[in-house]
Write a protein that holds these residues in place. Structure first.
Motif, PDB file in Angstrom:
ATOM      1  N   ALA A 179    -112.442-131.235  26.096  1.00 22.58           N
ATOM      2  CA  ALA A 179    -111.451-132.294  25.856  1.00 22.58           C
ATOM      3  C   ALA A 179    -110.571-131.953  24.656  1.00 22.58           C
ATOM      4  O   ALA A 179    -109.413-132.358  24.610  1.00 22.58           O
ATOM      5  N   SER A 180    -111.087-131.200  23.719  1.00 20.17           N
ATOM      6  CA  SER A 180    -110.240-130.868  22.578  1.00 20.17           C
ATOM      7  C   SER A 180    -109.143-129.878  22.980  1.00 20.17           C
ATOM      8  O   SER A 180    -108.133-129.772  22.320  1.00 20.17           O
ATOM      9  N   VAL A 181    -109.329-129.195  24.114  1.00 19.33           N
ATOM     10  CA  VAL A 181    -108.295-128.288  24.619  1.00 19.33           C
ATOM     11  C   VAL A 181    -107.303-129.043  25.509  1.00 19.33           C
ATOM     12  O   VAL A 181    -106.090-128.927  25.347  1.00 19.33           O
ATOM     13  N   THR A 182    -107.829-129.832  26.448  1.00 16.98           N
ATOM     14  CA  THR A 182    -106.952-130.432  27.468  1.00 16.98           C
ATOM     15  C   THR A 182    -106.752-131.932  27.295  1.00 16.98           C
ATOM     16  O   THR A 182    -105.976-132.534  28.027  1.00 16.98           O
ATOM     17  N   GLY A 183    -107.451-132.536  26.348  1.00 15.15           N
ATOM     18  CA  GLY A 183    -107.241-133.958  26.087  1.00 15.15           C
ATOM     19  C   GLY A 183    -108.327-134.832  26.685  1.00 15.15           C
ATOM     20  O   GLY A 183    -109.051-134.437  27.597  1.00 15.15           O
ATOM     21  N   THR A 184    -108.420-136.025  26.131  1.00 16.51           N
ATOM     22  CA  THR A 184    -109.377-136.997  26.637  1.00 16.51           C
ATOM     23  C   THR A 184    -108.676-137.911  27.636  1.00 16.51           C
ATOM     24  O   THR A 184    -107.456-137.863  27.780  1.00 16.51           O
ATOM     25  N   SER A 185    -109.445-138.746  28.300  1.00 20.15           N
ATOM     26  CA  SER A 185    -108.873-139.678  29.273  1.00 20.15           C
ATOM     27  C   SER A 185    -108.010-140.721  28.581  1.00 20.15           C
ATOM     28  O   SER A 185    -108.380-141.225  27.525  1.00 20.15           O
ATOM     29  N   ALA A 186    -106.901-141.025  29.221  1.00 24.20           N
ATOM     30  CA  ALA A 186    -106.060-142.111  28.720  1.00 24.20           C
ATOM     31  C   ALA A 186    -106.864-143.406  28.742  1.00 24.20           C
ATOM     32  O   ALA A 186    -107.722-143.599  29.605  1.00 24.20           O
ATOM     33  N   MET A 187    -106.593-144.279  27.786  1.00 31.57           N
ATOM     34  CA  MET A 187    -107.255-145.584  27.784  1.00 31.57           C
ATOM     35  C   MET A 187    -106.611-146.435  28.869  1.00 31.57           C
ATOM     36  O   MET A 187    -105.412-146.706  28.811  1.00 31.57           O
ATOM     37  N   PRO A 188    -107.394-146.837  29.873  1.00 29.94           N
ATOM     38  CA  PRO A 188    -106.767-147.625  30.945  1.00 29.94           C
ATOM     39  C   PRO A 188    -106.542-149.069  30.509  1.00 29.94           C
ATOM     40  O   PRO A 188    -107.182-149.546  29.574  1.00 29.94           O
ATOM     41  N   GLN A 189    -105.637-149.716  31.198  1.00 30.57           N
ATOM     42  CA  GLN A 189    -105.532-151.164  31.017  1.00 30.57           C
ATOM     43  C   GLN A 189    -106.785-151.794  31.604  1.00 30.57           C
ATOM     44  O   GLN A 189    -107.386-151.263  32.537  1.00 30.57           O
ATOM     45  N   LEU A 190    -107.128-152.944  31.073  1.00 29.81           N
ATOM     46  CA  LEU A 190    -108.333-153.616  31.553  1.00 29.81           C
ATOM     47  C   LEU A 190    -108.262-153.890  33.060  1.00 29.81           C
ATOM     48  O   LEU A 190    -109.238-153.704  33.790  1.00 29.81           O
ATOM     49  N   PHE A 191    -107.092-154.286  33.535  1.00 29.83           N
ATOM     50  CA  PHE A 191    -106.988-154.632  34.956  1.00 29.83           C
ATOM     51  C   PHE A 191    -107.368-153.452  35.843  1.00 29.83           C
ATOM     52  O   PHE A 191    -107.938-153.621  36.924  1.00 29.83           O
ATOM     53  N   ALA A 192    -107.052-152.241  35.376  1.00 28.23           N
ATOM     54  CA  ALA A 192    -107.295-151.061  36.204  1.00 28.23           C
ATOM     55  C   ALA A 192    -108.781-150.775  36.384  1.00 28.23           C
ATOM     56  O   ALA A 192    -109.174-150.043  37.295  1.00 28.23           O
ATOM     57  N   THR A 193    -109.614-151.388  35.521  1.00 27.15           N
ATOM     58  CA  THR A 193    -111.057-151.161  35.640  1.00 27.15           C
ATOM     59  C   THR A 193    -111.709-152.175  36.583  1.00 27.15           C
ATOM     60  O   THR A 193    -112.909-152.104  36.831  1.00 27.15           O
ATOM     61  N   GLY A 194    -110.902-153.119  37.091  1.00 29.28           N
ATOM     62  CA  GLY A 194    -111.414-154.095  38.057  1.00 29.28           C
ATOM     63  C   GLY A 194    -111.378-153.537  39.469  1.00 29.28           C
ATOM     64  O   GLY A 194    -111.272-152.325  39.674  1.00 29.28           O
TER      65      GLY A 194
END
Lengths: 612, 923
Positions: free
Chosen positions: B355-370
């Motif tokens: 992840a330090s090379v290619t990045g971590t996951s974007a923080m999703p909006q809460l709705f997207a986790t439903g």
């Protein structure tokens, strides 16, 4: 009047009492019926959850913590997942909502009682909403009343018509019996004549006998070959016959009969001959049985493109694109033309031609007349219509109805009115005359006599087959389930149309449902049955979808003063659903319920209004 | 007539043949290794055929170690005319044990080899450790000296000269090897060259011809993982989590794992075949070393063999034999060697390093986790309204309603079929009034229609990918004749991003989000249903060089568009089918067009776990299976498992029957409602885990071995998975199952979340199952936050109180975290969030602040219920400090669901605020 006043008083006092309870004991979300149940909380301090699983105390009641799994301790909060919240909605109808709606920031009750956390202020809209609802209810009642009148009339008519049909059927059966006898007699006579003629001919052609025999031997050989072929076709033929039920369709039948006659006596009991006749009948049957024909004659047009996926190498770039794309869309590639996006699931051009040919066949089959009394009455009702409560003003579709000619209806016009037996008597007389007059033992046979016998035989057997057709169609008709009071009888023999975008949908109860676009007709289903205790009509086994199921249509029925298709939709691919209004669904019991409901909401009006 | 009857019979037969054959994977339409010359060549090369030797080894003033790779003079042969130019070798070391090796050819040629831009994070360069010096060391009987540099605490890198190899080892000359490159001498780098007379560079496959104007340019090499029991990663394949060998003794003839983004019609549940996305990142794990990783940044077609042990028996390799080892062969058609080695040693270390090379996951909006509800297609506004209202009618929560391609005007994206969707804004606003969002599809193929504004602009400005002759490439997709936006060019991406502005995308509203499909790219009439390799992109880059990254750039541009639309403060939500390293920064992916079969439900677990291991945590599979009709039991089971997977969406092909959760009778509606509700109750936990993934790169759904790296029984288990460190989920993947076998990893006690019953770890159990749910266990020592209230969607849950479930370990302790923010903006980056740690020990629960940026985020939420599992005493009440209130302790249900019997210790209504510091002591 006095009674109403008393009721009103009682009602008001309940409300007053109730609002006191609501305020003092936080009975929020509790329905009128449940107040008794919660009273225990105040007398004994604790009660059991309705499901009996636990007890809860007064302080646990509506304390925003779920104690009862069934939610009975929290009618007024969102704490229990299976809880229910009751809103009084004075001025409109009370409403029970899921507790998930309580204080969720959305106004669900028209009185706003579900949102009391202060996060949102809900306006009380019960009076306006109630008014609209009452108007709608009033209108609905009017529809029911009107529909009910028509329904009663239909039910009466149905009884009469059915009785009539039954009478006709039994009379036809008698006539069939008589006619059968006559035909048999004529047949025997005809055969005698033919035998005599044959004898004569043999006599005359004695000198050519040698040559003749050689020829006949040759003929027999050929028959032998045909037998082989006929046997191969056997399964198909049997199947077809099962579906058609009757073989006696007039024009070809005559061909068949004459073929039979031409074969001559010595072949009459020959197996070869029987086989030959069978094969003729098959051809005949096939010509008359379009569904069978349709399915198969479609195929040649499919073959090239369905073959293609197996070898996409040889395709042009565009063909390949269409072909690969069609795997996902399930559409045959041809259909993805420039406007593939808007073109919805339609059949390709080849198929248009095929189906339109069929449509044409159907019309030219000659079964397009039916006895007048069968289908006039509904139209009368239609023209009298006053009010249309369905359709909801949707302007992109229109609904229409028309009669259809049943496949099984037979042209009986040459027999005049079937109720008049004179034609039969006439035939009987003629036949008697013939049988008496023609002396078969006389040689040489009088050619005009023999012609007459043959003609008479052909006439009589033609009539017999017509009677038999009519019998079978009547039997079929009377075999349908027209509902407990035969209230759906009037729908028999009619089609109801709706136009939706570029398609015209035709729903023909007891027959079939189709989708027509231009010259192309797609069968959405054949009549199957009523379902859900006569609230739904099912049409199944329609044309098969490419890569999909056979099409089907579910028609929901709803009370209306007119028979009309109010809506049609295809929720899943090739599974259609429609809404049909009909007086048959305007039942007295339901009308009573509606009237009672209206009465009860009307009673609430003053109270609701006062609150505003 | 008779003839026609025969004809009919044949036709009937033919048709029934067709119906059985049209629905299947078209294997012959895709190239196998033998039909792929570079793969065939590489696979047939013998070990130790590499004859390169590093020379001129120096440390540059950039802190890199560089060398020239020269061809060893061959005494048997006069090599003067066939002399290969030197290759340029560089080696860099980064913080936290990351080694980067680049091998390149001299770039003074007309054609430059492609280096993949915009994948490696800018910040990564700043983590470089500047090498100062190297040590020299003679290894064994080597004739030449090798070069050793420091990598990280306890690890060093060795550049061995003859034979040429690069390896990472534990510090010291006898240190155990961790990873190595070219230890089998299979490295080969086909340098660009002038075409020889009579040479034919064209490649033909089926009806397609690849002109290959630059000729052979492939690269291959071997990589060995030491101390490895299994290797994992390199999605996307529908196969097991632990990768099976594809070559070697006892391995049946197999294809290598292929990485080539393809739109595969009806893919199989078990195949090394390449699917929609590619991440050339492999992890190894074993009892002795732990975990290590290797990542090759290269966007051309890649094939990877996992070599079964003993594959090299004949080559007399002199590798340390006391170490368990897995060898792999990596082959790519083009590009350069840009390889990253991660030393681990723990599983989470490797994913963090990657992840330090290619990045971590974007923080999703809460709705997207439903829960998301999709179908090809919700047909019109009435259909949308109806589906939406049915969710409410059945009290089933959901957050997003999706529209597939049919919503457009003739597959022209950014448009609406106005007869079906006359008032799209009104429709979206209506959904939004109940907190719901809508997603529409936008694909990269653009209908070639002069009346279509996107096409007009793109063709005028030259924004399309060109064919080999330099004309706009014209392929075939949903709209018919189509061209493809050249997303490699940042200017074109920026133009594309602007198309998502509310003023540009007519009919869109702020509650509309986007779905990118077909971005492999899918081209119906292209070779292997994709774009010809000799198509040309910006900068004269051939499609072959960047194929696997095309969908990534498209996804990036779309995500940037939504970011721009929201003024930079509305987190984008974009679902993509194609993916590449770095995709996690831009959005979500799903496993494409799966099928309604039990097998496919089963394989969705390793597919999603593999994506999580390789950076993309926010992924899921179509619930129910895209193609075909799932039977009701399969559908229910699918919901039950998918509720615990990061991206939760029901989707179906337009030929299938409707399958919204309320269509299968009361009982099944109840079961699917329960499954979806379980997800909603766990959203606080999921959201906290998404934040963890956003910060560290550790995925939400984890293979068991990630949490239990010492427990060998977990290494190849891909039927069960962990959600965070606290929940173990075991799916049910067979019909009419009465029980399932569950392995509970060694160490902690496990609590069955249906009954509260405790199970000792390190054992396999046969657990009874009913149709009501699947086995889920909470690990002792964890605290899991829930919200046990049901709402229409996540929006209405905002102010609902929390439930904490504490599973106490053998020492009476447990801990867990809760992260909360506004669920939609980037204000959290300025500190507008709550991050609490709950610790329980000695009968006392404490909440402390973990937020480092101070608390600018306010929440009125309270904790309404605290459940204790495995607590030994039976307290009657609890004292809350600092308020000095007392809360009752009673026996209550573990889940409030009718029909579920459980009775667990419950602190009733402590009603402490989640944003405050407090303690609750059992009395």
């Amino acid at each position: 009047m006095k009674k109403i006043n008393t009721l009103f008083l009682v009602f008001c006092s309940i409300l007053i009492l109730r609002s006191e309870l609501v305020h003092s004991h936080n009975l929020i979300g509790v329905s009128l019926q449940d107040e008794e149940y919660y009273k225990g909380l105040y007398s004994t301090g604790k009660i059991k959850c309705k499901d009996g699983s636990k007890t809860f105390t007064k302080s646990q009641f509506n304390d925003d913590f779920c104690d009862c799994p069934d939610g009975t301790d929290e009618p007024g909060t969102s704490a229990c997942p299976s809880g229910k919240f009751y809103c009084r909605n004075a001025g409109h109808s009370p409403l029970t909502i899921f507790s998930s709606r309580v204080n969720d920031g959305i106004c669900d009750c028209c009185d706003g009682s579900d949102e009391y956390s202060g996060k949102i202020k809900c306006k009380n809209t019960c009076w306006e909403a109630g008014k609209v609802a009452r108007q709608r209810l009033t209108k609905k009642i009017a529809t029911f009343q009107e529909g009910l009148t028509i329904r009663k009339h239909d039910v009466e008519q149905a009884k009469i018509s059915v009785a009539k049909d039954e009478a006709e059927l039994s009379r036809l059966k008698e006539e069939e019996n008589i006619l059968k006898g006559l035909v048999q007699q004529l047949k025997e006579r005809k055969e005698q004549i033919e035998k005599a003629e044959e004898k004569e001919r043999i006599q005359r052609e004695k000198e050519e006998k040698q040559k003749k025999e050689a020829e006949e031997a040759k003929l027999k050989e050929q028959k032998g070959e045909e037998k082989v072929n006929a046997e191969e076709q056997e399964p198909v033929g049997t199947n077809t016959n099962d579906e058609t039920g009757i073989h006696d369709h007039s024009p070809l039948d005559q061909d068949l009969d004459s073929a039979r006659a031409d074969l001559g006596d010595e072949l009459a009991h020959n197996d070869d001959n029987a086989a030959f006749v069978d094969s003729l009948e098959e051809e005949h049957a096939e010509k008359n049985e379009e569904p069978f024909e349709v399915e198969h004659e479609h195929e040649p047009s499919h073959v090239p493109q369905e073959d293609a996926p197996e070898d996409t190498k040889s395709l042009s770039r565009e063909e390949l694109g269409r072909e690969i794309g069609s795997r996902w869309t399930g559409k045959r590639s041809e259909q993805q033309d420039e406007d593939a996006g808007t073109a919805r699931d339609h059949e390709d051009d080849d198929e248009y031609d095929e189906t339109s040919d069929n449509a044409h066949d159907e019309e030219s089959d000659g079964y397009d007349t039916e006895t007048e009394e069968d289908h006039s009455k509904y139209e009368d009702d239609d023209t009298e219509d006053h009010m249309n409560n369905v359709g909801d003003g949707a302007d992109d579709h229109s609904s229409d109805s028309h009669k259809y000619a049943s496949d099984d209806e037979v042209d009986m016009s040459d027999m005049e009115s079937t109720s008049n037996p004179s034609w039969l008597e006439k035939i009987q007389q003629t036949v008697r005359k013939f049988l008496d007059a023609v002396n078969v033992f006389q040689t040489p046979v009088d050619t005009s006599d023999s012609e007459n016998v043959r003609k008479e035989y052909d006439d009589a057997s033609g009539k017999l087959s017509k009677i038999q057709s009519r019998i079978s169609s009547l039997t079929k008709k009377l075999g349908y389930d027209f509902g407990p009071e035969k209230e759906f009888f009037s729908l028999y023999g009619h089609c109801y149309e709706i136009k939706e975008n570029k398609y015209v949908y035709k729903v023909c109860p007891f027959k079939e449902a189709t989708q027509v676009e231009g010259h192309s007709t797609t069968t959405l289903g054949k009549w199957e049955k009523f379902d859900e205790s006569y609230k739904v009509m099912l049409f199944t086994n329609g044309d098969k979808c490419w890569n999909g199921p056979y099409r089907s249509l579910t028609v929901r029925l709803r009370c209306g003063s007119k028979v009309e298709v109010a809506d049609i939709d295809e929720p899943s691919r090739c599974e259609y659903s429609a809404l049909l209004t009909t007086p048959a669904l305007c039942q007295e019991g339901r009308l009573k319920e509606l009237q009672e409901k209206l009465e009860s909401v009307n009673k609430q009006q003053p109270q609701g209004h006062d609150e505003l | 007539m008779k003839k026609s009857i025969h004809y009919l019979i044949y036709l009937t037969l033919f048709l029934s043949y067709l119906t059985t054959t049209t629905h299947s994977w078209k294997k012959e339409e895709f190239r196998n290794c033998n039909q792929t010359p570079f793969c065939k060549r590489a696979r047939s090369r013998h070990p130790h055929s590499c004859n390169l030797i590093p020379s001129d080894v120096t440390i540059t003033n950039n802190g890199d170690l560089v060398a020239k790779l020269k061809t060893k003079p061959n005494p048997d042969q006069d090599s003067s005319d066939d002399h290969n130019p030197d290759l340029e070798f560089s080696l860099s070391v980064y913080k936290d044990g990351i080694l980067r090796v680049k091998i390149h050819e001299n770039q003074e040629k007309d054609k430059k080899r492609f280096e993949v831009p915009d994948v490696v994070l800018d910040e990564f360069e700043s983590q470089k450790l500047w090498l100062q010096r190297f040590k020299k060391e003679v290894i064994g009987d080597d004739l030449l000296e090798s070069f050793v540099v420091y990598l990280s605490d306890g690890y060093e890198v060795v550049l061995r000269s003859d034979p040429f190899e690069v390896f990472v080892r534990e510090q010291g000359s006898g240190g155990a090897r961790i990873l190595s490159f070219n230890s089998h001498g299979l490295f080969d780098f086909e340098q660009l060259r002038v075409k020889k007379e009579g040479e034919d560079w064209e490649e033909r496959f089926r009806s397609h011809t690849d002109s290959r104007p630059y000729g052979p340019q492939s690269i291959s090499f071997d990589v060995s993982f030491y101390g490895a029991d299994f290797v994992y990663g390199i999605p996307e394949h529908a196969t097991s989590l632990a990768l099976k060998p594809t070559s070697g003794p006892g391995v049946e003839e197999s294809e290598p794992y292929r990485l080539f983004n393809l739109d595969v019609f009806e893919y199989l549940a078990e195949s090394p075949f390449g699917l929609y996305g590619s991440i050339p990142f492999m992890l190894s794990h074993g009892k002795s070393h732990g975990t290590s990783g290797f990542f090759w940044l290269n966007a051309a077609e890649m094939q990877i063999d996992v070599l079964g042990s003993g594959w090299d028996a004949e080559s007399k390799i002199a590798l340390p034999s006391d170490q368990k080892r897995i060898d792999t062969l990596w082959m790519s058609e083009a590009g350069i060697v840009d390889a990253f080695f991660f030393v681990g040693p723990k599983p989470k270390d490797v994913v963090k390093q990657y992840a330090s090379v290619t990045g971590t996951s974007a923080m999703p909006q809460l709705f997207a986790t439903g829960y998301h509800q999709c179908r090809w297609n919700y047909k019109d506004e009435e259909d949308v309204k109806n589906v939406d209202s049915k969710f409410d009618e059945h009290d089933i929560p959901y957050d997003v309603l999706w529209l597939d391609i049919e919503h457009t005007d003739g597959k022209r994206y950014f448009t609406w079929d106005r007869t079906l969707f006359p008032n799209p804004e009104q429709m979206q606003n209506d959904l939004a009034s109940r907190g719901r969002r809508m997603v529409t599809i936008v694909d990269p193929h653009i209908k070639r229609d002069e009346g279509y504004h996107i096409h007009k602009e793109a063709s005028k400005n030259g924004y399309y990918v060109k064919d080999a002759s330099g004309k706009d490439y014209d392929g075939w997709c949903w709209p018919g004749s189509s061209s493809y936006i050249d997303m490699v060019n940042p200017d074109i991406r920026s133009w594309w991003a602007d198309k998502f502005a509310l003023s540009e995308y007519v009919g869109s509203t702020p509650s509309l989000y986007i779905w990118n499909d077909m971005n492999e790219p899918s081209v119906f009439n292209g070779p292997e249903v994709t774009m010809p390799r000799d198509a040309l992109h910006y900068g004269n880059v051939e499609h072959r060089e960047l194929h696997n990254a095309y969908g990534y750039y498209f996804h990036m541009a779309t995500s940037d568009g939504l970011l721009k639309r929201g003024g930079g403060n509305d987190r984008p939500f974009v679902l993509s089918r194609a993916f590449f390293p770095g995709t996690q920064r831009y959005g979500t992916v799903w496993t494409g067009d799966n099928t309604a079969e039990w097998e496919q439900l089963r394989v969705s677990i390793p597919m999603i776990l593999t994506l999580g291991l390789t950076g993309i945590t926010f992924s899921g599979a179509d619930v129910g299976g895209f193609f075909g009709n799932p039977d009701t039991e399969l559908l229910v089971r699918w919901y039950q498992v998918a509720a615990y997977l990061p991206f939760f969406r029901g989707h179906a092909h337009h030929d299938t029957k409707r399958r919204e959760p309320w269509l299968f009778g009361e009982r099944n509606t109840q079961l699917m409602r329960d499954a979806i509700r379980v997800r909603y109750t766990l959203l606080p936990y999921f959201y906290t885990l998404f934040r963890e993934a956003n910060v560290t790169g550790v995925p939400v759904a984890r293979p068991l071995w990630m949490e239990f790296p010492e427990d060998e029984a977990t290494y190849s288990n891909d039927e069960a998975f962990m959600v965070g460190n606290g929940l173990l989920v075991q799916g049910v993947y067979t019909q009419r199952a009465k029980d399932v076998t569950v392995y509970l990893p060694n160490g902690p006690t496990w609590f069955d979340l249906r009954s509260g019953a405790a199970f000792k770890g390190g054992k396999t159990y046969k657990i009874e199952v009913t149709d009501a749910d699947i086995p889920v266990f909470q690990r002792a020592g964890t605290i899991i936050p829930r919200k046990d209230r049901f709402r229409r969607s996540t929006v209405q849950m905002e102010n609902d109180p929390y439930t904490l479930v504490i599973a106490v370990d053998s020492s009476g302790a447990a801990e867990g975290e809760l992260y909360i923010d506004d669920g939609k903006s980037y204000d959290f980056k300025q500190g507008a969030y709550l991050h609490r740690r709950f610790t329980f020990s000695d009968g006392k629960l404490t909440s402390v602040n973990l937020a480092t940026l101070g608390t600018k985020f306010l929440s009125d939420c309270t904790i309404e219920r605290i459940i204790l599992l495995g607590h030994s005493s039976k307290p009657k009440s609890a004292r809350i400090e600092p308020s000095n209130n007392v809360a009752e302790v009673e026996l209550g249900p573990l889940q409030i669901r009718s029909g579920v019997q459980s009775s667990v210790l419950t602190i009733r209504k402590p009603n402490v605020r989640v944003s405050d510091d407090w303690t609750i002591k059992l009395l």
